[in-house]
Design a protein around this motif. Structure first.
Motif, PDB file in Angstrom:
ATOM      1  N   ARG A 298     -45.656 109.636  41.700  1.00 54.87           N
ATOM      2  CA  ARG A 298     -44.814 108.907  40.909  1.00 54.87           C
ATOM      3  C   ARG A 298     -44.911 107.229  41.074  1.00 54.87           C
ATOM      4  O   ARG A 298     -45.016 106.919  42.223  1.00 54.87           O
ATOM      5  N   ARG A 299     -44.847 106.615  40.110  1.00 57.15           N
ATOM      6  CA  ARG A 299     -44.977 105.069  40.079  1.00 57.15           C
ATOM      7  C   ARG A 299     -43.821 104.371  39.207  1.00 57.15           C
ATOM      8  O   ARG A 299     -43.330 105.210  38.365  1.00 57.15           O
ATOM      9  N   SER A 300     -43.559 103.263  39.600  1.00 59.98           N
ATOM     10  CA  SER A 300     -42.561 102.321  38.577  1.00 59.98           C
ATOM     11  C   SER A 300     -43.111 101.689  37.534  1.00 59.98           C
ATOM     12  O   SER A 300     -44.425 100.723  37.910  1.00 59.98           O
ATOM     13  N   ASP A 301     -42.902 101.758  36.309  1.00 54.72           N
ATOM     14  CA  ASP A 301     -43.280 100.912  35.320  1.00 54.72           C
ATOM     15  C   ASP A 301     -42.898  99.491  35.390  1.00 54.72           C
ATOM     16  O   ASP A 301     -43.252  98.649  34.812  1.00 54.72           O
ATOM     17  N   ASP A 302     -41.475  99.457  35.865  1.00 55.28           N
ATOM     18  CA  ASP A 302     -40.787  98.362  35.751  1.00 55.28           C
ATOM     19  C   ASP A 302     -40.562  97.519  36.901  1.00 55.28           C
ATOM     20  O   ASP A 302     -40.178  97.997  38.004  1.00 55.28           O
ATOM     21  N   LEU A 303     -41.533  96.712  37.022  1.00 58.48           N
ATOM     22  CA  LEU A 303     -41.967  95.839  38.285  1.00 58.48           C
ATOM     23  C   LEU A 303     -40.923  94.571  38.436  1.00 58.48           C
ATOM     24  O   LEU A 303     -41.180  94.024  39.588  1.00 58.48           O
ATOM     25  N   THR A 305     -37.667  94.401  38.339  1.00 60.39           N
ATOM     26  CA  THR A 305     -36.554  94.690  39.203  1.00 60.39           C
ATOM     27  C   THR A 305     -36.486  95.345  40.249  1.00 60.39           C
ATOM     28  O   THR A 305     -37.620  95.788  40.807  1.00 60.39           O
ATOM     29  N   ALA A 306     -35.498  95.493  41.094  1.00 59.08           N
ATOM     30  CA  ALA A 306     -35.538  95.925  42.449  1.00 59.08           C
ATOM     31  C   ALA A 306     -35.310  97.411  42.224  1.00 59.08           C
ATOM     32  O   ALA A 306     -35.683  98.276  43.544  1.00 59.08           O
ATOM     33  N   ALA A 307     -34.848  97.919  41.205  1.00 57.08           N
ATOM     34  CA  ALA A 307     -34.668  99.419  41.179  1.00 57.08           C
ATOM     35  C   ALA A 307     -35.845 100.157  41.164  1.00 57.08           C
ATOM     36  O   ALA A 307     -36.696  99.540  40.345  1.00 57.08           O
ATOM     37  N   ASN A 308     -36.040 101.178  41.585  1.00 61.26           N
ATOM     38  CA  ASN A 308     -37.319 101.981  41.472  1.00 61.26           C
ATOM     39  C   ASN A 308     -36.960 102.850  40.390  1.00 61.26           C
ATOM     40  O   ASN A 308     -36.380 104.051  40.650  1.00 61.26           O
ATOM     41  N   THR A 309     -37.518 102.702  39.380  1.00 57.75           N
ATOM     42  CA  THR A 309     -37.474 103.582  38.183  1.00 57.75           C
ATOM     43  C   THR A 309     -38.897 104.599  37.916  1.00 57.75           C
ATOM     44  O   THR A 309     -39.673 103.759  37.276  1.00 57.75           O
ATOM     45  N   PRO A 310     -38.898 105.701  38.600  1.00 60.29           N
ATOM     46  CA  PRO A 310     -40.368 106.443  38.584  1.00 60.29           C
ATOM     47  C   PRO A 310     -40.569 106.903  37.213  1.00 60.29           C
ATOM     48  O   PRO A 310     -39.675 107.262  36.431  1.00 60.29           O
ATOM     49  N   THR A 311     -41.889 107.172  36.878  1.00 60.54           N
ATOM     50  CA  THR A 311     -42.355 107.916  35.803  1.00 60.54           C
ATOM     51  C   THR A 311     -42.655 109.337  36.391  1.00 60.54           C
ATOM     52  O   THR A 311     -42.425 109.662  37.601  1.00 60.54           O
ATOM     53  N   PHE A 345     -50.671 100.522  43.301  1.00 58.80           N
ATOM     54  CA  PHE A 345     -51.511 101.620  44.168  1.00 58.80           C
ATOM     55  C   PHE A 345     -52.035 101.158  45.220  1.00 58.80           C
ATOM     56  O   PHE A 345     -52.038 101.616  46.303  1.00 58.80           O
ATOM     57  N   LEU A 346     -52.705  99.847  45.427  1.00 60.20           N
ATOM     58  CA  LEU A 346     -53.567  99.267  46.516  1.00 60.20           C
ATOM     59  C   LEU A 346     -52.254  98.893  47.656  1.00 60.20           C
ATOM     60  O   LEU A 346     -52.673  99.342  48.694  1.00 60.20           O
ATOM     61  N   ARG A 347     -51.367  98.402  47.292  1.00 56.79           N
ATOM     62  CA  ARG A 347     -50.179  98.097  48.191  1.00 56.79           C
ATOM     63  C   ARG A 347     -49.618  99.168  48.788  1.00 56.79           C
ATOM     64  O   ARG A 347     -49.159  99.159  49.958  1.00 56.79           O
ATOM     65  N   THR A 734     -42.060  95.853  45.265  1.00 55.53           N
ATOM     66  CA  THR A 734     -42.817  95.862  44.074  1.00 55.53           C
ATOM     67  C   THR A 734     -43.368  97.149  43.285  1.00 55.53           C
ATOM     68  O   THR A 734     -43.802  97.787  43.773  1.00 55.53           O
ATOM     69  N   GLY A 735     -42.277  97.514  42.616  1.00 53.21           N
ATOM     70  CA  GLY A 735     -42.286  98.724  41.758  1.00 53.21           C
ATOM     71  C   GLY A 735     -42.396  99.884  42.990  1.00 53.21           C
ATOM     72  O   GLY A 735     -41.336  99.837  43.923  1.00 53.21           O
ATOM     73  N   ASP A 736     -43.109 100.912  43.024  1.00 52.33           N
ATOM     74  CA  ASP A 736     -43.209 101.873  44.119  1.00 52.33           C
ATOM     75  C   ASP A 736     -43.386 101.366  45.449  1.00 52.33           C
ATOM     76  O   ASP A 736     -43.768 102.252  46.366  1.00 52.33           O
ATOM     77  N   ALA A 737     -44.295 100.297  45.575  1.00 51.89           N
ATOM     78  CA  ALA A 737     -44.678  99.532  46.856  1.00 51.89           C
ATOM     79  C   ALA A 737     -43.471  99.002  47.446  1.00 51.89           C
ATOM     80  O   ALA A 737     -43.219  97.973  47.427  1.00 51.89           O
ATOM     81  N   ARG A 738     -42.671  99.881  48.180  1.00 49.62           N
ATOM     82  CA  ARG A 738     -41.403  99.600  48.778  1.00 49.62           C
ATOM     83  C   ARG A 738     -41.469  99.090  50.225  1.00 49.62           C
ATOM     84  O   ARG A 738     -42.488  98.887  50.850  1.00 49.62           O
ATOM     85  N   ARG A 739     -40.378  98.113  50.389  1.00 50.12           N
ATOM     86  CA  ARG A 739     -40.473  97.496  51.722  1.00 50.12           C
ATOM     87  C   ARG A 739     -40.073  98.554  52.813  1.00 50.12           C
ATOM     88  O   ARG A 739     -39.477  99.422  52.462  1.00 50.12           O
TER      89      ARG A 739
END
Length: 754
Positions: A298-303, A305-311, A345-347, A734-739
């Protein structure tokens, strides 16, 4: 029976007998090997003359006894025996002429024609001095590694079989040349060494690391030397918050001596597995490598915002390929391909932190006086706010340059260049130009160096869809446009050299005058001359714009000085300068670049090096009005390779208009260091902190001190083992590349899993 124990092989082997009762003794033996009879290092006793028949055995000893009843010959004392290039040295040798068996005892050393050596207290050989059996054997491989065994045999094809054996590639002595236990070793019920394959096979093995409890191993093999072969490689183990525990298990498949495929499944506890494939090939003219990653997550399309909105679950991957071929001494071809399915993806999977992926292809020809290149490239952006449709595709760029020496006492360089830029959702530009530059260097009687320059260029541009470019000064006028460029320059240097402070100093005042008429700049698009900033690298350049799309149309004087100081252990280099525009016409250089006013800012660079312990570089630009630092960049390293500290600081405070892209202000701190705790143990750390605040960059979300990432680790490394544990923390989402935190465990063994 150890067959052909001392015959030639690709890896030279020394066989050393351990002390009686000390099976698997990996230490060296101290017995000197026998030398050839004609060697200058041979002992002082006259050597026996070489026999007419090479099949005959040559003896030399203190005492020789012959038992006629048993038909045995016994040599005592300093015994030397040779046949067909095989040599033996021992305290006592008994030769049974009926059976052909030779039994040597006491300080034995046996050498074959290739220089392989066998040591021991007792060795049983045939009269050829090649076949035999050895108890408590030590095998030392020329290409690294040694094996010890309670008993060893060798087959007719050269295969060595060792029973109750041990293997290690590690050193068995410390820095004081005293015996020590190796960092790691493998003990096995049976070890088989096949020299023609350069490979060792283990049966019933157990792994020993720093004397810790042994780990049982399956039947496996490992290479010796530099030959590649199929097998498992060292695994990678890491933990990351978003993916969980990760274990990567690479397997190398040797397809040919010059081709191989590495298959690496990445197993995660929190997400689906990922497959990595890497294919490498080396030919006579070049090489290429292709690497691919594939998974589903799953990845986030909305990069934004801080919210992780998965597809929903989606296929994700990355392709990285690089190739270079030298087609002839002058012609070469190269290329690279980097593409990914999405921007995070890379991050997320710790593959790369690049924010742009560039794919290129190039054909080049280079000789002493000319250069030709046919190049194309495309860019995939991974930045959050960038529009992929605005990224340029260059198909192609053609660049040709030729140099003519001796023309008018100087050097003429002619350049032809053509470029076509296409965007799927933006401005398209085609450009072509022809230029000529003439330089002549003169030395005056007073020691001054004068360089005269003449430059001319003719440009042709064609553009369309200019309104899709947001910044008006970058658009140009739509359609076909031409431009003529001309400039002349004189550059004077006066080196002054003398003794100073126990060393030598060189002070070089420099004065340059450049004159160019008004040029139609703004009617043409600006694709490659956008990131403008005055620094020491372009202070005395003929055109201080980067690229070709803008040319500085002014008459100006640039003045400055270079200073260098050298003495044993100390070197200092410094340069500083400023320019003044003689014409009053408005400049196309924007505010904040240091070049917009008639009098430019002051720029310079200082480099200090103290032996190999201190390296310091300071680059700066100082505002001419209030002497504030508009650019302040420091890179400093203190210490040796074992212990060092590194600091990097950058502050760009140019007060530039925020809408101009690629030139935003920034403040950043980078630190790194390494400490050698013990001989093999070290600790390291690094970190990046964003010091930018809203006053410096109104679009920045940083609060003036916001860590970007840091890394902290410890590592052990000796001659045959590298072990490390690293903790890294990322502070940005950044999206699904989380801190969050990630941990990496690395472990590599010499000659094992490589």
């Amino acid at each position: 029976m150890l067959r052909h124990l001392l015959s030639a092989s690709s890896a030279a082997i020394a066989l050393c007998l351990a002390a009686p009762g000390a099976a698997q003794d990996l230490q060296d033996r101290l017995v000197a090997p026998p030398l050839p009879a004609d060697s200058a290092a041979a002992d002082a006793r006259p050597a026996e003359p070489a026999p007419a028949d090479p099949q005959q055995v040559q003896f030399a000893s203190d005492t020789l006894e012959y038992d006629t009843n048993a038909d045995q010959v016994t040599a005592l004392g300093e015994v030397r025996m040779s046949r067909e290039g095989n040599r033996l040295r021992a305290d006592r040798v008994v030769w049974d002429r009926k059976t052909g068996k030779v039994v040597a005892t006491g300080n034995i050393a046996v050498t074959n024609p290739q220089g392989d050596i066998a040591y021991g207290d007792s060795i049983e050989l045939t009269d050829s001095l090649r076949d035999g059996a050895v108890e408590n054997m030590l095998v030392v491989l020329e290409r690294g590694g040694r094996m010890a065994a309670a008993r060893g045999t060798r087959e007719a094809d050269g295969t060595v079989n060792l029973n109750s054996a041990a293997y290690t590639p590690c050193a068995v002595v410390n820095a004081a040349n005293c015996p020590k236990e190796p960092s790691w070793k493998i003990t096995a019920v049976r070890i088989t060494y096949r020299p023609e394959r350069e490979r060792i096979y283990f049966t019933g093995g157990r792994f020993h690391l720093f004397g810790l409890p042994t780990i049982p191993l399956p039947r496996f093999s490992a290479p010796v030397g530099n030959r590649s072969d199929s097998g498992l490689l060292a695994p990678d183990i890491r933990y990351k918050t978003v993916n969980g525990l990760e274990v990567a298990l690479p397997y190398y498949l040797a397809l040919a001596p010059n081709r191989g495929l590495t298959i690496t499944p990445h197993l995660f506890t929190a997400v689906l597995p990922m497959m990595q494939l890497q294919y490498d090939a080396l030919g006579q003219t070049g090489a290429f490598r292709v690497t691919g990653y594939a998974t589903a997550s799953r990845r986030s399309d909305d990069l934004s915002t801080a919210a992780n909105t998965p597809t929903e679950m989606a296929f994700r991957g990355y392709l990285d390929a690089v190739a270079r071929y030298q087609l002839s001494p002058n012609w070469s071809a190269s290329g690279s391909l980097r593409r990914t399915t999405d921007r995070t993806f890379l991050r997320r999977y710790d593959i790369s932190r690049d924010d742009r992926l560039r794919s290129t292809a190039s054909l080049e020809r280079i000789d002493a006086d000319s250069y030709f290149a046919l190049t194309g490239w495309s860019v995939q952006t991974l930045r959050v706010a960038d529009n992929q449709g605005l990224q340029p595709i260059a198909l192609p760029e053609i660049d040709y340059r030729r140099r003519f020496n001796g023309l008018g006492g100087g050097r003429l360089e002619v350049q032809l260049n053509s470029l076509a830029l296409t965007r799927t959702d933006g401005q398209d530009t085609q450009r072509a130009f022809a230029s000529a530059r003439w330089d002549r260097r003169l030395l005056t009687g007073g020691g001054q160096e004068l360089v005269l320059t003449g430059f001319a260029r003719a440009d042709a541009y064609n553009t369309k869809d200019t309104l899709t470019t947001a910044i008006a000064s970058y658009r140009g006028v739509e359609g076909f446009r031409t431009r003529a460029i001309g400039a002349v320059a004189a550059d004077l240097r006066w080196p002054l050299i003398g003794a100073f402070g126990g060393g030598t100093q060189r002070l070089t005042p420099r004065l340059q005058v450049v004159a160019s008429p008004r040029i139609a700049n703004l009617t043409l698009p600006n694709e490659d001359s956008r990131a403008v900033d005055l620094d020491d690298a372009n202070l005395f350049a003929l055109n201080r714009f980067p690229g070709y799309d803008r040319f500085e149309d002014t008459t100006r004087v640039t003045y400055g000085a270079e200073w260098a100081f050298d003495r044993p252990g100390l070197r200092i280099n410094a340069v500083a300068g400023q320019s003044y525009r003689l014409t009053r016409r408005a400049s196309i250089l924007p505010d904040g670049t240091g070049l917009s006013d008639r009098l430019s800012d002051i720029t310079g660079r200082t480099e200090i090096r103290v032996r190999d312990l201190v390296s310091f570089t300071h680059r700066y630009r100082i505002d001419k009005d209030d002497f504030a630092f508009r650019r302040n960049e420091v890179d400093a390293t203190v210490g040796s390779q074992q212990n060092y500290a590194l600091i990097g600081y950058l502050r760009l405070d140019r007060n530039i208009f925020p809408a101009i892209e690629d030139l935003q202000d920034r403040e950043e701190l980078r630190v790194a260091g390494r400490i050698q705790i013990k001989r093999f143990w070290s600790a390291f750390a690094s970190g990046v902190v964003d010091l930018t605040n809203r006053r410096e960059d109104p679009l920045s979300l940083a609060d003036g001190f916001e860590p970007v990432r840091h890394r902290l680790g410890v590592q052990y490394e000796d001659d045959c083992l590298r072990f490390g544990l690293t903790w890294r923390r990322d502070y940005q989402d950044t999206g699904d590349a989380r801190r969050g935190n990630s941990f990496l465990l690395s472990l590599a063994f010499t000659n094992l899993g490589r």
